[in-house]
Design a protein around this motif. Structure first.
Motif, PDB file in Angstrom:
ATOM      1  N   ARG A 198       0.878  -1.176   0.000  1.00 13.96           N
ATOM      2  CA  ARG A 198       0.000   0.000   0.000  1.00 13.96           C
ATOM      3  C   ARG A 198       0.911   1.220   0.000  1.00 13.96           C
ATOM      4  O   ARG A 198       1.809   1.334   0.836  1.00 13.96           O
ATOM      5  N   ALA A 199       0.698   2.106  -0.945  1.00 17.06           N
ATOM      6  CA  ALA A 199       1.551   3.284  -1.095  1.00 17.06           C
ATOM      7  C   ALA A 199       0.729   4.554  -0.888  1.00 17.06           C
ATOM      8  O   ALA A 199      -0.424   4.646  -1.332  1.00 17.06           O
ATOM      9  N   PHE A 200       1.363   5.515  -0.224  1.00 14.84           N
ATOM     10  CA  PHE A 200       0.705   6.772   0.116  1.00 14.84           C
ATOM     11  C   PHE A 200       1.640   7.933  -0.166  1.00 14.84           C
ATOM     12  O   PHE A 200       2.855   7.761  -0.239  1.00 14.84           O
ATOM     13  N   LYS A 201       1.052   9.113  -0.273  1.00 19.99           N
ATOM     14  CA  LYS A 201       1.837  10.337  -0.392  1.00 19.99           C
ATOM     15  C   LYS A 201       1.281  11.348   0.604  1.00 19.99           C
ATOM     16  O   LYS A 201       0.064  11.398   0.835  1.00 19.99           O
TER      17      LYS A 201
ATOM     18  N   ASP B 218       2.288  15.467  -2.334  1.00 18.41           N
ATOM     19  CA  ASP B 218       1.282  15.524  -3.392  1.00 18.41           C
ATOM     20  C   ASP B 218       1.354  16.862  -4.127  1.00 18.41           C
ATOM     21  O   ASP B 218       1.271  16.911  -5.353  1.00 18.41           O
ATOM     22  N   ARG B 219       1.533  17.955  -3.393  1.00 15.28           N
ATOM     23  CA  ARG B 219       1.675  19.284  -4.026  1.00 15.28           C
ATOM     24  C   ARG B 219       2.924  19.321  -4.901  1.00 15.28           C
ATOM     25  O   ARG B 219       2.887  19.811  -6.035  1.00 15.28           O
TER      26      ARG B 219
ATOM     27  N   LEU C  58      -4.306   4.705   9.089  1.00 14.64           N
ATOM     28  CA  LEU C  58      -4.289   5.076   7.669  1.00 14.64           C
ATOM     29  C   LEU C  58      -5.631   5.672   7.256  1.00 14.64           C
ATOM     30  O   LEU C  58      -5.669   6.682   6.543  1.00 14.64           O
ATOM     31  N   ALA C  59      -6.715   5.065   7.691  1.00 15.10           N
ATOM     32  CA  ALA C  59      -8.047   5.569   7.351  1.00 15.10           C
ATOM     33  C   ALA C  59      -8.245   6.981   7.902  1.00 15.10           C
ATOM     34  O   ALA C  59      -8.775   7.862   7.213  1.00 15.10           O
TER      35      ALA C  59
ATOM     36  N   LYS D 103      -2.737  10.600   1.026  1.00 12.54           N
ATOM     37  CA  LYS D 103      -3.543  10.131  -0.102  1.00 12.54           C
ATOM     38  C   LYS D 103      -2.982   8.788  -0.538  1.00 12.54           C
ATOM     39  O   LYS D 103      -1.765   8.645  -0.677  1.00 12.54           O
ATOM     40  N   GLU D 104      -3.871   7.832  -0.757  1.00  7.62           N
ATOM     41  CA  GLU D 104      -3.383   6.539  -1.227  1.00  7.62           C
ATOM     42  C   GLU D 104      -3.109   6.627  -2.726  1.00  7.62           C
ATOM     43  O   GLU D 104      -3.855   7.237  -3.478  1.00  7.62           O
TER      44      GLU D 104
END
Length: 126
Positions: free
Chosen positions: A4-7, A12-13, A110-111, A120-121
């Motif tokens: 599972r990858a997130f930023k 993200d910006r 995470l949720a 963000k996923e």
């Protein structure tokens, strides 16, 4: 089960401004998970290169990923190679501390982070 990858919101910006899409990030995570790591900075902190669109990786972007093999990846920082050579020792220390915290996140954590939009996923869209 895939990684599972997130930023983070800040990453993200950065990615949006630089035109780095989720497919690029997904590819970077896949390479890391397969053992193709550009630089292991210790403490579950990795530096992975991402190419600029239409160019190679050498002059592209550097990303800092907090990573636990087969489970979690967090993109927390990015920079263009042309803007800076590397991260400072104090930044590395902070990333290692952050890795200790974030890589303990469970499903509930995470949720909550996604709900309040601090994470963000990254989803792969073919």
């Amino acid at each position: 089960m895939p990684v599972r990858a997130f930023k983070t919101r800040a990453f993200d910006r950065f990615a949006s401004r630089q035109g780095i899409g989720d497919a690029d990030l997904f590819d970077a995570v896949a390479r890391v998970n397969a053992g193709q790591i550009d630089a292991d900075l210790g403490g579950s902190v990795l530096k992975q290169r991402i190419a600029r669109t239409g160019q190679g990786k050498s002059g592209g972007f550097r990303t800092i990923i907090l990573f636990r093999k087969g489970e979690l990846a967090f993109f927390v920082y990015g920079f263009a190679k042309s803007e800076r050579e590397n991260i400072r020792p104090d930044e590395l220390k902070a990333f290692r501390k952050l890795a200790q915290e974030m890589l303990r996140y469970g499903t509930t954590d995470l949720a909550a982070a996604m709900k309040n939009e601090t994470l963000k996923e990254i989803k792969f869209h073919a």
